[in-house]
Design an enzyme around this catalytic site. Structure first.
Site, PDB file in Angstrom:
ATOM      1  N   ASP A  81      16.109  -4.282 -95.983  1.00  0.00           N
ATOM      2  CA  ASP A  81      17.100  -4.789 -95.034  1.00  0.00           C
ATOM      3  C   ASP A  81      17.670  -3.598 -94.275  1.00  0.00           C
ATOM      4  O   ASP A  81      18.290  -2.715 -94.877  1.00  0.00           O
ATOM      5  CB  ASP A  81      18.198  -5.539 -95.791  1.00  0.00           C
ATOM      6  N   ASP A 113      15.007  -7.324 -88.716  1.00  0.00           N
ATOM      7  CA  ASP A 113      15.531  -6.237 -89.537  1.00  0.00           C
ATOM      8  C   ASP A 113      15.349  -6.453 -91.035  1.00  0.00           C
ATOM      9  O   ASP A 113      16.012  -5.801 -91.848  1.00  0.00           O
ATOM     10  CB  ASP A 113      17.014  -6.007 -89.225  1.00  0.00           C
ATOM     11  N   GLU A 114      14.439  -7.328 -91.423  1.00  0.00           N
ATOM     12  CA  GLU A 114      14.321  -7.675 -92.839  1.00  0.00           C
ATOM     13  C   GLU A 114      12.888  -8.079 -93.154  1.00  0.00           C
ATOM     14  O   GLU A 114      12.253  -8.800 -92.386  1.00  0.00           O
ATOM     15  CB  GLU A 114      15.284  -8.817 -93.161  1.00  0.00           C
TER      16      GLU A 114
END
Length: 433
Positions: free
Chosen positions: A37, A132-133
């Site tokens: 993350d 973003d993950e």
């Protein structure tokens, strides 16, 4: 790493100093699933690109003077109480000296692609769930013989070298990895050793587990269930009224016994579509119900589009009828969008082309595709283009705010009234292809 932790009560007796004894991680057995993350990603990229902004509160989002919503706040801004999905006007009152920016989405996608390439260097098994993950599988013996901890340390160092940071959770499945990744942000690494999953999860509040929102939490509290350990041991007659057909899978997740699969990367086939479809326990025969189903499905599709920073040009409506056959209809929009208030309106307009009043519908699906929106855009009086060149309605800000609430508090924390008519009456399937 700034924050490194393992959950293992035997560390003190392992015979080696430090929390990461080689004897422990060198003998990791079974699945090793990681969740990476990126920390305050959009704001971190802005601070990377603007060195004079580093160490200062930075807010990425809509203007506080135009009913905007916060997309991402740097950790410096968060100390003032600013968080994602907060109205920009409120954020400005809390942190009046913050630096504001609308964001640079092409730059965010560029950095995201470089991070995902780092993961792909380490393993071919990567599930990117948003810009973003991403989940990744580094199980020993499947693709590598290294200690999983050595791999995640190297990943973290390589991400740091890009000028941004990440937090990583490591465990036996996606649920454990996700919860672990949130334990020590930013720049955290939390590893849950094989065999300690249930003990790690047991004392945590039920809301810690994704998919349990405010309504489910309240219903569980009324039944005396407050922790994941209590949830893990609760019988069916207690849990079924809350989770319905998902009772068994929810209990297994709370016990740390979920089995997770991370799919192999296929570089030749990037994501081409994103859809959501539902099969209904009771056939839909009224137009109002079918249109409500389209809107409910569209909310999920829109949320995933925004989470992945994707906008699409083509909307597809799919129906399957009670007697087994089905039809689809498709429309190309005048401008790419991630706003369900725009593409669901088009999907509802397609309904009359493939459905007649009174015909029973057992499945409804909404799909968005055509994600390449670099070409010229033509618009009309009914939509406006934002800074990304995408179509947005006045209600998009509301959707972004709802996204943030759901991200923070779970899918049952907030919703539209139309979704309540389908509670416990559907089998849902999200698809990304």
């Amino acid at each position: 790493m700034d924050n490194e932790h393992t959950y293992d009560k035997a560390n003190a007796a392992c015979g080696e100093t430090g929390p990461y004894a080689p004897s422990l991680f060198g003998s990791w057995t079974g699945p090793a699933i990681g969740l990476l993350d990126l920390d305050a990603f959009f704001a971190s990229v802005e601070q990377l690109d603007h060195p004079d902004w580093r160490g200062k509160p930075v807010i990425v989002g809509g203007s506080p003077d135009r009913r905007g919503v916060v997309s991402t706040a740097s950790y410096e801004a968060r100390t003032f109480g600013v968080h994602s999905a907060m109205p920009s006007a409120q954020a400005k009152r809390l942190c009046p000296h913050a630096i504001w920016t609308d964001g640079n989405f092409s730059r965010y996608r560029e950095l995201s692609a470089r991070v995902m390439a780092i993961l792909a260097d380490e393993t071919p098994y990567v599930d990117q769930v948003s810009i973003d993950e991403a989940f990744f599988d580094i199980s020993p013996g499947r693709f590598n013989s290294e200690s999983p901890l050595a791999v995640v340390r190297r990943i973290s160092e390589r991400v740091n070298a890009l000028g941004i940071t990440c937090s990583i959770g490591l465990g036996c499945n996606k649920t454990v990895a996700k919860i672990a990744s949130e334990r020590d942000k930013p720049r955290g690494l939390t590893a849950i050793l094989p065999g300690t999953e249930e003990a790690f999860l047991a004392p945590l509040p039920v809301r810690t587990m994704s998919g349990i929102g405010a309504r489910a939490e309240q219903a569980l509290a009324q039944r005396g269930i407050h922790t994941l350990g209590q949830l893990a041991g609760a019988p069916d007659d207690i849990l079924a009224p809350v989770f319905g057909a998902n009772t068994t899978s929810v209990r297994q997740r709370a016990q740390g016994r979920e089995r997770s699969r991370v799919h192999a990367i296929d570089e030749a086939s990037p994501m081409k579509s994103l859809s959501n479809e539902r099969t209904f326990a009771h056939d839909l025969t009224e137009q109002a119900d079918i249109e409500a189903a389209i809107d409910v499905l569209g909310e999920s599709v829109g949320r995933r589009l925004r989470k992945c920073c994707l906008t699409g040009r083509t909307v597809t409506l799919k129906l399957k009828y009670g007697y087994g056959s089905g039809r689809t209809a498709q429309r190309t929009l005048e401008a790419p969008t991630d706003d369900e208030h725009i593409f669901c309106r088009a999907a509802r307009e397609l309904l009359h082309t493939i459905w007649s009043p009174g015909v029973a519908v057992r499945l409804v699906g909404v799909c968005m595709s055509g994600f390449d929106h670099e070409s010229g855009v033509q618009t009309n009086l009914f939509c406006e283009l934002d800074e990304r060149g995408a179509a947005s309605s006045e209600k998009r800000a509301l959707s972004v705010a709802v996204d943030g609430v759901i991200e923070r508090f779970g899918s049952s924390a907030v919703g539209y009234g139309r979704s309540m008519r389908f509670d416990h009456d559907v089998v849902r399937r999200d698809k990304y292809s």
